[in-house]
Design an enzyme around this catalytic site. Structure first.
Site, PDB file in Angstrom:
ATOM      1  CB  CYS A  85     -41.119  -4.314 -23.055  1.00 36.28           C
ATOM      2  SG  CYS A  85     -39.815  -2.892 -23.505  1.00 36.28           S
ATOM      3  CB  CYS A 130     -35.006  -1.626 -22.621  1.00 40.08           C
ATOM      4  SG  CYS A 130     -36.859  -1.343 -22.899  1.00 40.08           S
ATOM      5  CB  CYS A 133     -38.662  -3.835 -19.586  1.00 43.93           C
ATOM      6  SG  CYS A 133     -37.521  -4.480 -20.537  1.00 43.93           S
ATOM      7  CB  CYS A 153     -21.032  -3.961 -28.034  1.00 43.03           C
ATOM      8  SG  CYS A 153     -20.635  -5.580 -28.185  1.00 43.03           S
TER       9      CYS A 153
END
Length: 164
Positions: A85, A130, A133, A153
Site C-alpha cells: 500500500c 503494515c 493494509c 528484520c
C-alpha cells in the site's frame, strides 16, 4: 493541587505508561487506517496486484529466503514503504547490515506498524505488519544496534524503496 487531584494524575499517568508497554499497543495505530480501502481488498485482488512472492509474504506471512532481496544492497537516501500500500515504514538511515540476509532496520515509523505475538516457530516472537493494509513485514528482535537495540528484520519482497 489537592491530594485527590495528585492521586488522579498519578493513576492516569500510570495507566498511560502501562498501556504504552502492553503487547497490543502498536495495534492501536491501526485504528487510523480502519476505513482504508486496502482493508476491503479480497484475497483474489491482492493476488492480482502483487508479485507471487510478495503476495505470499504480505498476505500469508511467508518468509523469503535469506540473501535473495535486492534491497539488501540498497544504500541510497530515501524511504522503504510497504509493497502492498506504499505506507512509509523505514527511513534509509535506519537500515543496517545485520548479517542475517534480510533487510534490517533499527527504527521504524511506529505509527505505521502493528504488532502481534507469533508462535509459528514454537516460541513467542513479535511479528509486525503494515498498519494500513495489515501486510506481514517481518519480526522484531532485541539484538540491533544503538540507539534502540532493536532489529526490525524485514522481508525484502514486502517493501519497495523510494529514493529521496
Amino acid at each position: 493541587m489537592t491530594q485527590l487531584n495528585r492521586r488522579h494524575l498519578f493513576l492516569t499517568a500510570g495507566a498511560v505508561a502501562l498501556s504504552a508497554c502492553s503487547p497490543g499497543t502498536a495495534d492501536a495505530s491501526e485504528r487510523q487506517y480502519a476505513s482504508s480501502p486496502f482493508r476491503r481488498l479480497t484475497d483474489a485482488q491482492w493476488r492480482a496486484r502483487l508479485p507471487a512472492a510478495s503476495y505470499q509474504t504480505l498476505r500469508h506471512a511467508a518468509t523469503e529466503r535469506p540473501g535473495t532481496s535486492p534491497l539488501n544492497d540498497e544504500h541510497r537516501r530515501g524511504t522503504f514503504v510497504c509493497r502492498g500500500c506504499d505506507l512509509p515504514l523505514f527511513r534509509s538511515q535506519w537500515k543496517f547490515d545485520s548479517g542475517t540476509g534480510w533487510p534490517s532496520f533499527y527504527d521504524v515509523i511506529a505509527a505505521n506498524i502493528g504488532t502481534k505475538t507469533d508462535y509459528e516457530v514454537g516460541f513467542p516472537r513479535t511479528e509486525y505488519h503494515c498498519a494500513r493494509c495489515l501486510g506481514h513485514q517481518g519480526h522484531i528482535f532485541d539484538d540491533g544496534p544503538r540507539p534502540t537495540g532493536k532489529r526490525y528484520c524485514n522481508n525484502g519482497v514486502a517493501l519497495k524503496f523510494q529514493p529521496a
